[in-house]
Scaffold this motif. Sequence first.
Motif, PDB file in Angstrom:
ATOM      1  N   LEU A 122       0.859  -1.177   0.000  1.00 33.27           N
ATOM      2  CA  LEU A 122       0.000   0.000   0.000  1.00 33.27           C
ATOM      3  C   LEU A 122       0.895   1.227   0.000  1.00 33.27           C
ATOM      4  O   LEU A 122       1.823   1.327   0.806  1.00 33.27           O
ATOM      5  CB  LEU A 122      -0.914   0.007   1.232  1.00 33.27           C
ATOM      6  CG  LEU A 122      -1.729   1.284   1.416  1.00 33.27           C
ATOM      7  CD1 LEU A 122      -2.898   1.338   0.459  1.00 33.27           C
ATOM      8  CD2 LEU A 122      -2.235   1.413   2.843  1.00 33.27           C
ATOM      9  N   ILE A 123       0.616   2.136  -0.894  1.00 31.40           N
ATOM     10  CA  ILE A 123       1.393   3.367  -0.960  1.00 31.40           C
ATOM     11  C   ILE A 123       0.433   4.530  -0.730  1.00 31.40           C
ATOM     12  O   ILE A 123      -0.598   4.624  -1.402  1.00 31.40           O
ATOM     13  CB  ILE A 123       2.060   3.529  -2.336  1.00 31.40           C
ATOM     14  CG1 ILE A 123       2.885   2.287  -2.662  1.00 31.40           C
ATOM     15  CG2 ILE A 123       2.923   4.772  -2.357  1.00 31.40           C
ATOM     16  CD1 ILE A 123       3.097   2.112  -4.143  1.00 31.40           C
ATOM     17  N   VAL A 124       0.746   5.368   0.229  1.00 28.80           N
ATOM     18  CA  VAL A 124      -0.051   6.571   0.454  1.00 28.80           C
ATOM     19  C   VAL A 124       0.872   7.765   0.280  1.00 28.80           C
ATOM     20  O   VAL A 124       1.933   7.828   0.900  1.00 28.80           O
ATOM     21  CB  VAL A 124      -0.658   6.580   1.873  1.00 28.80           C
ATOM     22  CG1 VAL A 124      -1.500   7.824   2.063  1.00 28.80           C
ATOM     23  CG2 VAL A 124      -1.483   5.340   2.108  1.00 28.80           C
ATOM     24  N   VAL A 125       0.463   8.685  -0.560  1.00 29.61           N
ATOM     25  CA  VAL A 125       1.244   9.906  -0.752  1.00 29.61           C
ATOM     26  C   VAL A 125       0.485  11.046  -0.100  1.00 29.61           C
ATOM     27  O   VAL A 125      -0.709  11.221  -0.371  1.00 29.61           O
ATOM     28  CB  VAL A 125       1.441  10.203  -2.252  1.00 29.61           C
ATOM     29  CG1 VAL A 125       2.418  11.354  -2.421  1.00 29.61           C
ATOM     30  CG2 VAL A 125       1.937   8.973  -2.965  1.00 29.61           C
ATOM     31  N   HIS A 126       1.136  11.794   0.768  1.00 25.14           N
ATOM     32  CA  HIS A 126       0.426  12.925   1.369  1.00 25.14           C
ATOM     33  C   HIS A 126       1.365  14.111   1.559  1.00 25.14           C
ATOM     34  O   HIS A 126       2.578  13.970   1.609  1.00 25.14           O
ATOM     35  CB  HIS A 126      -0.232  12.518   2.688  1.00 25.14           C
ATOM     36  CG  HIS A 126       0.710  12.331   3.820  1.00 25.14           C
ATOM     37  ND1 HIS A 126       0.833  13.245   4.841  1.00 25.14           N
ATOM     38  CD2 HIS A 126       1.583  11.357   4.096  1.00 25.14           C
ATOM     39  CE1 HIS A 126       1.742  12.819   5.688  1.00 25.14           C
ATOM     40  NE2 HIS A 126       2.212  11.687   5.280  1.00 25.14           N
ATOM     41  N   ASP A 127       0.747  15.270   1.665  1.00 20.23           N
ATOM     42  CA  ASP A 127       1.514  16.493   1.905  1.00 20.23           C
ATOM     43  C   ASP A 127       2.074  16.469   3.307  1.00 20.23           C
ATOM     44  O   ASP A 127       1.396  16.049   4.243  1.00 20.23           O
ATOM     45  CB  ASP A 127       0.589  17.705   1.775  1.00 20.23           C
ATOM     46  CG  ASP A 127       0.230  17.959   0.329  1.00 20.23           C
ATOM     47  OD1 ASP A 127       1.135  17.863  -0.507  1.00 20.23           O
ATOM     48  OD2 ASP A 127      -0.950  18.250   0.053  1.00 20.23           O
ATOM     49  N   THR A 128       3.272  16.952   3.445  1.00 20.74           N
ATOM     50  CA  THR A 128       3.788  17.088   4.801  1.00 20.74           C
ATOM     51  C   THR A 128       3.233  18.364   5.400  1.00 20.74           C
ATOM     52  O   THR A 128       3.046  19.348   4.688  1.00 20.74           O
ATOM     53  CB  THR A 128       5.316  17.155   4.810  1.00 20.74           C
ATOM     54  OG1 THR A 128       5.717  18.106   3.829  1.00 20.74           O
ATOM     55  CG2 THR A 128       5.911  15.817   4.519  1.00 20.74           C
ATOM     56  N   PRO A 129       2.961  18.336   6.700  1.00 22.16           N
ATOM     57  CA  PRO A 129       2.464  19.562   7.332  1.00 22.16           C
ATOM     58  C   PRO A 129       3.519  20.661   7.218  1.00 22.16           C
ATOM     59  O   PRO A 129       4.701  20.389   7.351  1.00 22.16           O
ATOM     60  CB  PRO A 129       2.237  19.154   8.787  1.00 22.16           C
ATOM     61  CG  PRO A 129       2.976  17.880   8.969  1.00 22.16           C
ATOM     62  CD  PRO A 129       3.085  17.241   7.637  1.00 22.16           C
ATOM     63  N   PRO A 130       3.093  21.852   6.918  1.00 22.78           N
ATOM     64  CA  PRO A 130       4.064  22.943   6.773  1.00 22.78           C
ATOM     65  C   PRO A 130       4.860  23.134   8.057  1.00 22.78           C
ATOM     66  O   PRO A 130       4.281  23.237   9.139  1.00 22.78           O
ATOM     67  CB  PRO A 130       3.193  24.172   6.473  1.00 22.78           C
ATOM     68  CG  PRO A 130       1.825  23.807   6.931  1.00 22.78           C
ATOM     69  CD  PRO A 130       1.713  22.328   6.794  1.00 22.78           C
ATOM     70  N   ALA A 131       6.165  23.158   7.916  1.00 15.84           N
ATOM     71  CA  ALA A 131       7.013  23.248   9.106  1.00 15.84           C
ATOM     72  C   ALA A 131       7.022  24.668   9.654  1.00 15.84           C
ATOM     73  O   ALA A 131       6.954  25.606   8.898  1.00 15.84           O
ATOM     74  CB  ALA A 131       8.426  22.824   8.770  1.00 15.84           C
TER      75      ALA A 131
END
Lengths: 131, 697
Positions: A122-131
């Motif tokens: 399973l591959i999930v691509v998501h945005d990283t929370p803005p640092a």
Amino acid sequence: MADAVMGNGADALEETLGRLNKKAGVKATIVLDRTSGAILKTSGQILSVRASRGDGSSSVAGLTEGQTETQAVEELAGMVWNFVNAAGGLVQDLDAEDELKLLRLRTKRQELVIVPDPKYLLIVVHDTPPA
Amino acid sequence: MQQRREEILAKKAKLAELKRQRELRASQGVRQSIGISSELASPTAGRSDSRRDIETLIDSLVGESRPASVRGGTGSPGPKGSRPNSVISGGEYSQENSEVTAVANGPAAPIQTLTATPLVTIYETQPSPVKEVFSYSKAVQTTEEWTSLARPRALSSSSDIDEPTTPTKTPSKRLSRRERDREEEIREKLRKEIEEELRATKEFIDHGTAKPSNSSFATRTLTSEELNALIHSDDLVYFLDHSTKVAEKALGEPDILTDYTRQISDQDDEDDKLGNTGGRGRRRIREVLRFYDERWSKKRMVSSIDFSPKHKELLLASYTKNPSAPHEPDGVVQIWNRFLQDRPELVFHAQSDILTAKFSPFHPNLIVGGAYSGQVLLWDTRSRNPAPVQKTPLTGSGHTHPVYAIDMVGTQNANNIISVSTDGAVCGWSVDMLAQPQENLYLTAPPPAKQEDLSPTCMAFPQADPTFFLVGSEEGTIFPCHRYDRAGAKAGVDARVAYKGHAAPVMSVDFHPARGPVDLGDLVISSSLDWSVKLWKVRAPAATSGITPTTTVNATTGLPGAPAVPDGYVVTPLLDFVREDVVYDAKWSPTRPGVFACVDGAGYVEVWDLTVETEEPVARIAPSQSKEAGRLGMHSLNKLAWEPSEGKRLATGGIDGVVNVFEVGEELGGKEGVKTEEWTAVKKLVGRIEAGNAVAV
């Protein structure tokens, strides 16, 4: 619990994937077959995962939307699959009894969460929370 | 030619017969090597072209074995196949034919004469058994290190490559040098092949081009039928169920890459950004999580909540039935994970509404529950099956009325499940055996009551003593009970003491957890439908034996009641917190001595701190309403639980099926910063009130 999920096979499958997709920041999910690398299920915007690719954007410009999408999926799947196998090989070399359980690949733009299994990926691509 | 072929056939048949005889003997305990070697001899004979060779061989074989065949003479295919022109044996065999009866005494002593020659003959064909062993060990060794060295194991091609390489591993002394050389050659070839493939893969990665590599190849060949079959497999469903949970938890985790050295964009003034909060400053309470599942929480009421003693992020909630879904199980227990908000980590079922459930404090995998049917249920989180792994029978000596209260008491090595049902039955169960209760006790109201029936609604054990407990009754009194006979008191309700003060059913009783410098373990709070929470000081079970009826301490109800209750000793509450609605639950904070929380029918969570204020709560909050609850006007909160190890979070559940988690400020929760003064302050407060009551008398 498990059989409650299995009760209505494909629906439950859609539902679980759908729920994952609805989570904030999730861009795309892909399910692969572990041994062959065949794509079983995709959802989300795969193109956005590789939004600004060096050479790719120009080469796919001429193709229609559908074609680029499937092509992007295949490419991404292939890359990830090779990556997982390489990582799996490393784990095997470290300890033959050991097993790869989770891969989180964090980049500046996004994160790939990869859950390997003897039979599937399973591959999930998501945005990283803005640092 | 024809003739010759016939001869050969005849000889073969004879050989076969010999072979059978030997096998027979071998199976009866003679050296087995003969049997095997003779088997091997026959093909060799058949293969050889030169007639003379055959004849000599046959001569030697048949000639030697003749005595045996005379004695053991089984006259089967041999004679039939033989022709007059066949070299020697034809006539002899037909003679033997008449001696068929001798079969039985055949396998006797003289066999040894036979064994000698075949051994000699067979030695020439020795290599073949060796070869067999050789190919066998080959098969065993396929998964040796070549795989991991050369290629990732998922590649299907790798297994093909491996096979020939492996014989190097065999401790093959018998291998000839030539064979070894050949292997070396093969290995070299393989290495080249693998290197080539690796190079190809690398190229593929480098250029990102869709060369006909394994992955893209497979992608194209997968037909829609194959895809369908794969998608509908249970394996995939199970995998997805499991893996999406992992992925969701990974997403829900706090960001581990947060760079604190960089400037943070205006997140300092917390109060504005925190959403739903109550209380002020360090005594704030804030809603942090909301657990609700469309399928399993809908139209159900939360009947109990418990945090896992082992995993801080887990909590369980039990639910009553969903009246609009008759095909779903009536009772549900959901395990929620702090990092997985929109669906439960695990779901368990029961045939009947679950009224109470809790994690076993002694085994992190076990969950015990009480059902409306009167069953005590046991679930195991290791089981893939949502049904209970054990349940008590509905007949026999167990409960036949709803079980509203359950607890596990004892020590790690000796513990019991204690359950109480509304007919007054108390049962003690062993976790290993729920077929039959180990203890049975029937609670009845002591004499002054007009009727004997006692209907317990809740139960609480003190920290220190697993043999003594309190039950809150439907009629409003809290009764002390003993599990066993003890000095001056029989098992069951202790008739000498009753805690009277509530005018309506008691909904909860809770002993002070008392882990601090001052022992406050005798303090109890209770909540009731009479719109109040009361604080009690419970007399130690041993101390009650010394009480005489005359020492009435009661201020208000004691005097008129005293003549009617000759040996009853009535205790009234220390403090009475009058609320604005029915109070369903009240629980002490596990870390702060003076803090407790309660939930009421209006849907408010209140946190009290006795060291600060005894007239009103220090913080008050209502969970943000779900759409459904708002529409139906269902606000009531039923249950409450504190997270036991840190005491920073508390969970509430209500009639709308939503479980909310709140976080309390530093002055109300957390292990750090608890001052000894707080403990002494509570002690002093209790002392002051007691003194005041004594003066009033």
